[in-house]
Design an enzyme around this catalytic site. Structure first.
Site, PDB file in Angstrom:
ATOM      1  N   SER A 175       0.837  -1.201   0.000  1.00 40.64           N
ATOM      2  CA  SER A 175       0.000   0.000   0.000  1.00 40.64           C
ATOM      3  C   SER A 175       0.872   1.252   0.000  1.00 40.64           C
ATOM      4  CB  SER A 175      -0.907   0.016   1.238  1.00 40.64           C
ATOM      5  OG  SER A 175      -1.791  -1.079   1.232  1.00 40.64           O
ATOM      6  N   GLU A 255      -7.471  -2.726  -8.086  1.00 38.18           N
ATOM      7  CA  GLU A 255      -8.240  -2.506  -6.864  1.00 38.18           C
ATOM      8  C   GLU A 255      -7.840  -1.214  -6.143  1.00 38.18           C
ATOM      9  OE1 GLU A 255      -8.362  -7.320  -5.961  1.00 38.18           O
ATOM     10  OE2 GLU A 255      -7.210  -5.972  -4.673  1.00 38.18           O
ATOM     11  N   GLY A 257      -8.375   1.868  -3.825  1.00 39.24           N
ATOM     12  CA  GLY A 257      -9.294   2.270  -2.762  1.00 39.24           C
ATOM     13  C   GLY A 257      -8.880   3.641  -2.277  1.00 39.24           C
ATOM     14  N   ARG A 258      -7.724   3.672  -1.624  1.00 36.89           N
ATOM     15  CA  ARG A 258      -7.151   4.941  -1.159  1.00 36.89           C
ATOM     16  C   ARG A 258      -7.027   5.938  -2.315  1.00 36.89           C
ATOM     17  NH1 ARG A 258      -2.867   5.090   2.752  1.00 36.89           N
ATOM     18  NH2 ARG A 258      -2.554   2.887   2.258  1.00 36.89           N
ATOM     19  N   ARG A 299      -3.488   5.988  11.857  1.00 37.88           N
ATOM     20  CA  ARG A 299      -2.339   5.786  10.970  1.00 37.88           C
ATOM     21  C   ARG A 299      -1.042   6.435  11.465  1.00 37.88           C
ATOM     22  NH1 ARG A 299      -2.213   7.774   6.363  1.00 37.88           N
ATOM     23  NH2 ARG A 299      -1.128   6.087   5.299  1.00 37.88           N
ATOM     24  N   TYR A 303       1.875   3.579  12.016  1.00 38.02           N
ATOM     25  CA  TYR A 303       3.099   3.436  11.209  1.00 38.02           C
ATOM     26  C   TYR A 303       3.652   4.768  10.709  1.00 38.02           C
ATOM     27  CZ  TYR A 303      -0.841   2.591   7.959  1.00 38.02           C
ATOM     28  OH  TYR A 303      -2.040   2.620   7.292  1.00 38.02           O
ATOM     29  N   CYS A 330      -5.800   9.367  26.216  1.00 40.55           N
ATOM     30  CA  CYS A 330      -4.838   9.228  27.314  1.00 40.55           C
ATOM     31  C   CYS A 330      -3.655   8.375  26.878  1.00 40.55           C
ATOM     32  CB  CYS A 330      -5.517   8.627  28.540  1.00 40.55           C
ATOM     33  SG  CYS A 330      -6.816   9.685  29.202  1.00 40.55           S
ATOM     34  N   GLU A 331      -2.962   8.836  25.840  1.00 36.19           N
ATOM     35  CA  GLU A 331      -1.777   8.177  25.306  1.00 36.19           C
ATOM     36  C   GLU A 331      -0.784   9.237  24.847  1.00 36.19           C
ATOM     37  OE1 GLU A 331      -1.203   4.942  25.115  1.00 36.19           O
ATOM     38  OE2 GLU A 331      -3.200   4.138  25.572  1.00 36.19           O
ATOM     39  N   TYR A 360      -8.828   4.939   5.331  1.00 36.43           N
ATOM     40  CA  TYR A 360      -8.264   4.390   6.560  1.00 36.43           C
ATOM     41  C   TYR A 360      -8.313   5.375   7.721  1.00 36.43           C
ATOM     42  CZ  TYR A 360      -6.768   1.136   3.059  1.00 36.43           C
ATOM     43  OH  TYR A 360      -6.781   0.246   2.012  1.00 36.43           O
TER      44      TYR A 360
END
Length: 409
Positions: A175, A255, A257-258, A299, A303, A330-331, A360
């Site tokens: 991707s 295919e 998508g994005r 996302r 990554y 809370c991260e 996504y």
């Protein structure tokens, strides 16, 4: 979400296929983002739909999308999902493993049907993308390896099953890919498999699916890979290899998508708080917190995906300063954009717009910290309408199974 932009991008992929191959099939990758309204758009556009779960299939069927134009993907389809797909009349099931091959064959036989399938092959292409979204090298969970011989074994298995119609082969190399070389190598290797099939069975598989993964621009430093660039490059390889191996050119499908939905959508955030901290080297960093974060865009945390952001509700002549755009979860890792220059006078109540969130973002959204997922608004011809409503706390509480407390003994 810009509906006209969605239509234009979908048509551009079909036009590129038609120009290069005289036809072919575009399957929109539902995993990027799908809802009933989008499935209706695709039906109107005569674009196929690639689903990979029973839930995505249910959305398509709820939109009265023609089942014959649906392709069912996924590396671990359950018996329930396979049964639902075959019962609905799904056009193609993409088989991903030997277990699944046996499963599809048995279920189709029990239903007294012959199911059209593709085999997903692993062509051994090391796509230049993040490890988590690279899918065609050997050490990966997807597909049958060409190099190991599993691909040819799977072909033989399919040909031995009366309830399976093996119509073609398929690959997906990853991707967010910006270079055409990986697609060209994959196409060459898949045509080689078509030749091996012809040599053994004295007939030719009629279809070849080269997958998706076409990159889009998330920041001003990136340039999307355009359909009128990548499809002719793939076409040149397929036609050249087919000529060399004395094969007819198969029906080719892709295919995206994005590449269709990604650039169409912008996420709007409300700024809640701002603060400035002094770093160890004496420099300063300003934090801008918004009313979302990793729950509707995982996302960046997953990554390291990069995005841009813009002040959306007003113009500003204030000096741009280094800013970290963060969410409300809370991260510490709930960071949407680690470093970006934004106007110094951004304050609570301002709107920030982050473009290119159509793929996504909402599709991978969660209810972490019990935050309801946002609505999706379609804009077309100067009007706006809701195509997915905003969740509320009642939606979250409706999932709880509440029992009366037990009496203390």
């Amino acid at each position: 979400m810009d509906q006209d932009d969605f239509y234009l991008r979908a048509k551009a992929w079909q036009a590129a296929l038609t120009q290069s191959f005289g036809g072919g099939q575009v399957y929109y990758a539902a995993k990027s983002f799908v809802c009933v309204e989008i499935a209706k758009w695709l039906k109107e556009l005569k674009i196929g739909l690639d689903v990979c779960t029973g839930g995505e299939l249910a959305v398509a069927l709820a939109a009265n999308f023609p089942a014959s134009e649906i392709e069912f993907h996924g590396n671990n389809k359950s018996e329930i999902e396979i049964s639902a797909a075959i019962k609905a009349g799904v056009g193609t099931i993409v088989i991903d493993s030997f277990d699944e091959l046996s499963r599809v064959a048995k279920i189709a036989k029990d239903m007294n049907k012959v199911q059209k399938v593709y085999l997903r092959l692993t062509p051994g292409v090391d796509a230049h993308t993040h490890e988590f979204i690279s899918t065609a090298h050997e050490d990966v969970k997807f597909g049958f390896s060409i190099a190991s011989g599993d691909a040819l074994i799977a072909i033989d298995k399919c040909m031995s099953e009366d309830s399976i119609n093996l119509a073609g082969i398929h690959c997906h190399i990853g991707s967010q890919i910006f270079e055409v070389e990986g697609f060209k190598v994959a196409a060459e290797r898949l045509v080689g498999v078509l030749a091996s099939f012809r040599d053994k069975y004295s007939t030719q598989l009629p279809e070849l699916n080269i997958g998706g993964g076409y990159g889009i621009a998330y920041t001003q430093d990136e340039s999307a890979i355009a359909p009128d660039t990548v499809i002719p490059a793939i076409s040149e390889v397929i036609k050249s290899e087919c000529k060399k191996l004395n094969l007819s050119v198969p029906k080719v499908s892709v295919e995206p998508g994005r590449a269709i939905v990604g650039p169409t959508t912008t996420t709007l955030y409300v700024v809640g708080t701002t603060k400035t901290v002094t770093l160890e080297n004496g420099s300063k960093r300003r934090y801008v917190s918004v009313d979302g974060g990793m729950s509707e865009n995982i996302r960046p945390a997953l990554y390291g995906a990069k995005y841009s952001a813009y002040l959306a509700n007003r113009t500003s002549t204030a000096k741009p300063i280094t800013t970290r755009v963060v969410g409300k979860h809370c991260e510490s890792g709930d960071v949407l954009i680690p470093n970006i220059d934004l106007p110094e006078d951004i304050k609570a109540g301002d709107l920030l717009a982050i473009p290119a969130t159509g793929a996504y973002g909402r599709s991978m959204a969660s209810n972490y910290n019990h935050i309801p997922r946002p609505s999706v608004i379609s804009v077309v011809n100067g009007t706006a309408r809701e195509i997915l409503r905003r969740e509320n706390e009642s939606d979250l509480l409706n999932l709880d199974v509440v029992q009366a407390p037990r009496a203390l003994s």
